[in-house]
Enzyme design. Structure first.
Site, mmCIF file in Angstrom:
data_model
loop_
_atom_site.group_PDB
_atom_site.id
_atom_site.type_symbol
_atom_site.label_atom_id
_atom_site.label_comp_id
_atom_site.label_asym_id
_atom_site.label_seq_id
_atom_site.Cartn_x
_atom_site.Cartn_y
_atom_site.Cartn_z
ATOM 1 N N ASN A 11 0.877 -1.177 0.000
ATOM 2 C CA ASN A 11 0.000 0.000 0.000
ATOM 3 C C ASN A 11 0.913 1.226 0.000
ATOM 4 O O ASN A 11 1.460 1.575 1.043
ATOM 5 C CB ASN A 11 -0.896 -0.018 1.244
ATOM 6 C CG ASN A 11 -1.676 1.283 1.394
ATOM 7 O OD1 ASN A 11 -1.770 2.065 0.448
ATOM 8 N ND2 ASN A 11 -2.224 1.514 2.579
ATOM 9 N N GLU A 170 -6.097 -5.012 10.141
ATOM 10 C CA GLU A 170 -5.104 -3.982 10.434
ATOM 11 C C GLU A 170 -5.503 -3.250 11.718
ATOM 12 O O GLU A 170 -6.321 -2.307 11.664
ATOM 13 C CB GLU A 170 -5.027 -2.971 9.285
ATOM 14 C CG GLU A 170 -4.629 -3.558 7.960
ATOM 15 C CD GLU A 170 -3.939 -2.518 7.066
ATOM 16 O OE1 GLU A 170 -2.831 -2.789 6.625
ATOM 17 O OE2 GLU A 170 -4.518 -1.444 6.829
ATOM 18 N N SER A 214 2.760 -2.084 10.463
ATOM 19 C CA SER A 214 4.183 -2.034 10.826
ATOM 20 C C SER A 214 4.964 -3.307 10.490
ATOM 21 O O SER A 214 5.901 -3.668 11.213
ATOM 22 C CB SER A 214 4.342 -1.694 12.314
ATOM 23 O OG SER A 214 3.873 -0.393 12.567
#
Ligand code: PEP
Length: 253
Positions: A11, A170, A214
């Site tokens: 992304n 997420e 992350s």
């Protein structure tokens, strides 16, 4: 090491210009060199809408697919200044689209708006990467399952082509923060998403669920101990070919 298909999806967020094609090119060369490996993996790069047409024209590769990161809910064309529809993105060369990303939810995107966007994208036969996840406040209040269930239930219509949807778990608190969930918690949440999805949509087919937040070349190995994870949505680290490739290499080490 499992030989199940794994997704590595980048992304790019609000990043990149025409020159950034060199990043895609390097990832493509890496994929080409490792084509003889029996590993089953799929690489998808979700780039800004301004770049999809140019990249699509330039990239002649069976190893990488391209996508975008959002669309307007309206189908086709319409009086929506500054917006682009799923139809326009499909015509520009997108195969995949990220919808429901927390950075857009933060800007006011609701579950019902996401639902309309999903309908619009499915109509164009785009493959959807549908993001869900709880905030830190919701996690601390023990509401993770409630939030995940309601995001799934209220953003997807009863009937849709399941093969066109990949979920991405997420946790909002892990995006761009260098914080990742405990592995036991992650396992529990991914299992919850899969089980609940099947219950809500009365299907025996298990959906694909990615993890995002992350992910980097150092922590990726931790995630390979969770076979329930079908792949990764990678934000910041996908803006560098080296970081993105190292994540893939280290995952299979
Ligand atoms: C994302 O934006 O989807 C994401 C996972 O970001 P990052 O990897 O930078 O945390």
């Amino acid at each position: 090491m499992t030989n199940k298909l794994k997704y590595f999806i980048g992304n790019w967020k609000m990043f990149g210009d025409f020159g950034s094609f060199k990043i895609i090119n390097k990832i493509n060369q890496f994929s080409y060199k490792s084509k003889k490996q029996t590993i089953k993996r799929k690489i998808i790069l979700c780039v800004p809408s301004t770049l999809i047409h140019f990249f699509n024209q330039k990239l002649k590769s069976k190893f990488i697919s391209l996508g975008v990161q959002n669309c307007h809910y309206h189908q086709g064309y319409g009086p929506f200044t500054g917006s682009v529809s799923a139809l326009m993105l499909k015509k520009a060369g997108a195969d995949y689209i990220i919808l429901g990303h927390s950075e857009n939810r933060f800007e006011g995107e609701t579950n019902s708006l996401i639902k309309k966007k999903i309908i619009s994208a499915l109509k164009q036969k785009l493959n959807i990467i549908f993001c869900i996840g709880e905030t830190l406040k919701e996690k601390n209040k023990g509401k993770t399952f409630t939030i995940l269930r309601s995001q799934i239930r209220s953003s997807l219509s009863k009937k849709f082509n399941m093969n066109k949807i990949i979920l991405a778990y997420e946790p909002v608190w892990s995006i761009g923060t260098n914080k990742i969930p405990r592995i036991d918690e992650l396992k529990k949440n991914i299992e919850f998403i899969k089980t609940n999805f099947k219950k809500i949509f009365k299907t025996t087919k298990t959906p694909k669920v990615l993890y995002g937040g992350s992910v980097n070349a150092k922590n990726i190995k931790l995630f390979s101990s969770v076979p329930q994870i079908d792949g990764f949505l990678i934000g910041g680290a996908s803006q560098s070919s080296k970081k993105f490739i190292d994540i893939i290499i280290n995952y299979y080490k």
